[in-house]
Write an enzyme that holds these catalytic residues in place. Sequence first.
Site, PDB file in Angstrom:
ATOM      1  N   ALA A 118       0.825  -1.407   0.017  1.00 51.35           N
ATOM      2  CA  ALA A 118       0.033  -0.042  -0.141  1.00 51.35           C
ATOM      3  C   ALA A 118       0.298   0.704   0.215  1.00 51.35           C
ATOM      4  CB  ALA A 118      -0.420   0.151   1.288  1.00 51.35           C
TER       5      ALA A 118
ATOM      6  N   GLY B 258       1.150  -5.651   0.744  1.00 47.94           N
ATOM      7  CA  GLY B 258       0.449  -6.102  -0.191  1.00 47.94           C
ATOM      8  C   GLY B 258       0.679  -6.230  -1.309  1.00 47.94           C
TER       9      GLY B 258
ATOM     10  N   GLU C 259       1.151  -9.978  -0.344  1.00 53.17           N
ATOM     11  CA  GLU C 259      -0.239 -10.430  -0.281  1.00 53.17           C
ATOM     12  C   GLU C 259      -0.983 -11.284  -1.499  1.00 53.17           C
ATOM     13  OE1 GLU C 259      -1.530  -7.041   2.224  1.00 53.17           O
ATOM     14  OE2 GLU C 259      -2.334  -8.811   3.549  1.00 53.17           O
TER      15      GLU C 259
ATOM     16  N   GLU D 201       4.690  -5.196   7.632  1.00 51.18           N
ATOM     17  CA  GLU D 201       3.674  -3.937   8.073  1.00 51.18           C
ATOM     18  C   GLU D 201       3.262  -4.250   9.475  1.00 51.18           C
ATOM     19  OE1 GLU D 201       2.839  -6.834   6.360  1.00 51.18           O
ATOM     20  OE2 GLU D 201       1.147  -6.207   4.861  1.00 51.18           O
TER      21      GLU D 201
HETATM   22  C1  LIG Z   1      -3.801   1.680   1.727  1.00 49.43           C
HETATM   23  C2  LIG Z   1      -4.263   0.917   2.858  1.00 49.43           C
HETATM   24  C3  LIG Z   1      -4.312   1.943   4.113  1.00 49.43           C
HETATM   25  C4  LIG Z   1      -5.331   0.745   5.510  1.00 49.43           C
HETATM   26  C5  LIG Z   1      -6.421   1.014   5.557  1.00 49.43           C
HETATM   27  C6  LIG Z   1      -7.245   0.822   4.204  1.00 49.43           C
HETATM   28  C7  LIG Z   1      -8.236  -0.493   4.322  1.00 49.43           C
HETATM   29  C8  LIG Z   1      -7.346  -2.050   4.308  1.00 49.43           C
HETATM   30  C9  LIG Z   1      -6.684  -1.960   2.928  1.00 49.43           C
HETATM   31  C10 LIG Z   1      -5.950  -2.978   2.768  1.00 49.43           C
HETATM   32  C11 LIG Z   1      -4.444  -2.707   2.246  1.00 49.43           C
HETATM   33  C12 LIG Z   1      -3.713  -3.680   3.321  1.00 49.43           C
HETATM   34  C13 LIG Z   1      -1.839  -3.741   2.402  1.00 49.43           C
HETATM   35  C14 LIG Z   1      -1.246  -4.396   3.308  1.00 49.43           C
HETATM   36  O1  LIG Z   1      -0.881  -5.072   4.431  1.00 49.43           O
HETATM   37  C15 LIG Z   1      -0.477  -2.926   3.843  1.00 49.43           C
HETATM   38  C16 LIG Z   1       1.041  -2.169   3.193  1.00 49.43           C
HETATM   39  O2  LIG Z   1       0.831  -2.935   1.624  1.00 49.43           O
HETATM   40  S1  LIG Z   1       1.687  -1.030   4.265  1.00 49.43           S
HETATM   41  C17 LIG Z   1       2.561  -1.264   2.958  1.00 49.43           C
HETATM   42  C18 LIG Z   1       4.160  -2.156   3.293  1.00 49.43           C
HETATM   43  N1  LIG Z   1       5.372  -2.171   2.116  1.00 49.43           N
HETATM   44  C19 LIG Z   1       7.091  -1.502   3.117  1.00 49.43           C
HETATM   45  O3  LIG Z   1       6.482  -1.050   4.035  1.00 49.43           O
HETATM   46  C20 LIG Z   1       8.167  -1.947   2.112  1.00 49.43           C
HETATM   47  C21 LIG Z   1       8.055  -0.238   2.137  1.00 49.43           C
HETATM   48  N2  LIG Z   1       9.533   0.271   1.186  1.00 49.43           N
HETATM   49  C22 LIG Z   1      11.395  -0.104   1.746  1.00 49.43           C
HETATM   50  O4  LIG Z   1      11.105  -1.058   2.549  1.00 49.43           O
HETATM   51  C23 LIG Z   1      11.589  -0.360   0.715  1.00 49.43           C
HETATM   52  O5  LIG Z   1      10.983   0.618  -0.411  1.00 49.43           O
HETATM   53  C24 LIG Z   1      12.470  -1.443   0.112  1.00 49.43           C
HETATM   54  C25 LIG Z   1      11.247  -1.703  -0.322  1.00 49.43           C
HETATM   55  C26 LIG Z   1      13.441  -1.688   1.081  1.00 49.43           C
HETATM   56  C27 LIG Z   1      14.091  -0.631  -0.841  1.00 49.43           C
HETATM   57  O6  LIG Z   1      14.365  -0.050  -0.445  1.00 49.43           O
HETATM   58  P1  LIG Z   1      15.238   0.903  -1.372  1.00 49.43           P
HETATM   59  O7  LIG Z   1      15.634   0.139  -2.401  1.00 49.43           O
HETATM   60  O8  LIG Z   1      16.467   1.901  -0.310  1.00 49.43           O
HETATM   61  O9  LIG Z   1      13.953   2.449  -1.889  1.00 49.43           O
HETATM   62  P2  LIG Z   1      13.899   3.296  -0.978  1.00 49.43           P
HETATM   63  O10 LIG Z   1      13.294   3.031   0.441  1.00 49.43           O
HETATM   64  O11 LIG Z   1      14.141   4.406  -1.627  1.00 49.43           O
HETATM   65  O12 LIG Z   1      12.255   3.267  -2.508  1.00 49.43           O
HETATM   66  C28 LIG Z   1      12.504   4.112  -3.642  1.00 49.43           C
HETATM   67  C29 LIG Z   1      11.098   4.989  -4.037  1.00 49.43           C
HETATM   68  O13 LIG Z   1       9.607   4.035  -3.283  1.00 49.43           O
HETATM   69  C30 LIG Z   1       9.291   4.788  -2.647  1.00 49.43           C
HETATM   70  N3  LIG Z   1       8.101   3.573  -1.881  1.00 49.43           N
HETATM   71  C31 LIG Z   1       8.778   2.256  -1.532  1.00 49.43           C
HETATM   72  N4  LIG Z   1       7.646   1.985  -0.842  1.00 49.43           N
HETATM   73  C32 LIG Z   1       6.385   2.629  -0.970  1.00 49.43           C
HETATM   74  C33 LIG Z   1       5.594   2.427  -0.497  1.00 49.43           C
HETATM   75  N5  LIG Z   1       5.244   1.231   0.140  1.00 49.43           N
HETATM   76  N6  LIG Z   1       4.483   3.498  -0.299  1.00 49.43           N
HETATM   77  C34 LIG Z   1       4.620   4.399  -1.017  1.00 49.43           C
HETATM   78  N7  LIG Z   1       6.397   4.762  -0.956  1.00 49.43           N
HETATM   79  C35 LIG Z   1       6.715   4.113  -1.014  1.00 49.43           C
HETATM   80  C36 LIG Z   1      10.592   5.573  -1.261  1.00 49.43           C
HETATM   81  O14 LIG Z   1       9.527   6.344  -0.452  1.00 49.43           O
HETATM   82  C37 LIG Z   1      10.913   6.237  -1.891  1.00 49.43           C
HETATM   83  O15 LIG Z   1      10.739   7.310  -2.976  1.00 49.43           O
HETATM   84  P3  LIG Z   1      11.114   8.338  -2.847  1.00 49.43           P
HETATM   85  O16 LIG Z   1      11.904   9.369  -1.673  1.00 49.43           O
HETATM   86  O17 LIG Z   1      12.661   8.164  -4.003  1.00 49.43           O
HETATM   87  O18 LIG Z   1      10.410   9.939  -3.629  1.00 49.43           O
END
Ligand SMILES: CCCCCCCCCCCCC[C@H](O)CC(=O)SCCNC(=O)CCNC(=O)[C@H](O)C(C)(C)COP(=O)(O)OP(=O)(O)OC[C@H]1O[C@@H](n2cnc3c(N)ncnc32)[C@H](O)[C@@H]1OP(=O)(O)O
Length: 263
Positions: free
Chosen positions: A70, A114, A117, A137
Amino acid sequence: MTPSFPPLAASVHAAVADAVAVVRIERPPANAFDPALIAELLDTLKPLAANTDVRCIVLRGTGRFFVAGADIRVMRELSEETQHAMRPWIEVQQVLETAPKPVLAALNGHALGGGAELSLACDVRVMAASASIGFPEIGLGLFPGAGGSQRLPRLLGAHRAKLLMMEGRRLSADEARQIGLVDEVVPDDEFDARIDRLAAEWAARPTAAIGLLKRVVEAGRTLPLDQALDAEFAGVLDLIRTADAAEGLQAFLDKRPPHFTGR
Ligand SMILES: CCCCCCCCCCCCC[C@H](O)CC(=O)SCCNC(=O)CCNC(=O)[C@H](O)C(C)(C)COP(=O)(O)OP(=O)(O)OC[C@H]1O[C@@H](n2cnc3c(N)ncnc32)[C@H](O)[C@@H]1OP(=O)(O)O
């Protein structure tokens, strides 16, 4: 005068060739999903699942990411409207899980939250060697909310699934393969070609039989055993009358490879 904004760039691209539909998610920088991407994905997948000329669906990301989960920026500003707009993510996965054909998750890059998932709703998971997968998460003060807390225990067993979600760590492709979270790991430089070959192999299998098998297996999870066995037996009786079953049985007797048409 109201300014005219360019249409939002599509985040989901689909191409169909030789009975294979490749659905590519592209929402820079990390293919994180927001309501618009979810809506596009659902609008793309539903007709492909129903299209009997499509005998295999491949779902993949772009660049370093499959789907990073997400969109954390969206979650931070979560409005009541956005919460409801994210709900169809659950339906996206049900379309994949119930599609009457093989669905291949091509994990070209990081599959997290997500994104991981989403891959659990697919039938086959093939991962690029440099990609990672996990359910981070918990590190956000959440837990997997789009099927992971239900599908992961069914795949890995409750103990290992809980541990992975409680720890929230990312797994390498090799570790994911070792624990059975993914089915195959492919060197990065061979990944696209391998996915093309696998998709062609899946598209050449008896599609109707695979679709009915998916339905019978899923029904068996919730039906009493006797009813599940009845459904299984009835399913095979239905298939016996199909063109693919006639071809498969005759090909064996003719000592030649079968040529299935998916019907
Ligand atoms: C939307 C849900 C709302 C909740 C209530 C709604 C009802 C329920 C709906 C169910 C939905 C639930 C779904 C799920 O269970 C919840 C999630 O998925 S929470 C998110 C989980 N994901 C993460 O935590 C991954 C985050 N990312 C990282 O850890 C790292 O990016 C990485 C994968 C380890 C890679 O690291 P790096 O190579 O260093 O790269 P960067 O971190 O610099 O990332 C590059 C660039 O991308 C941006 N980015 C990465 N992941 C996300 C993300 N998940 N959301 C937004 N942006 C993301 C990062 O910020 C960088 O951007 P920049 O800084 O370059 O602008």
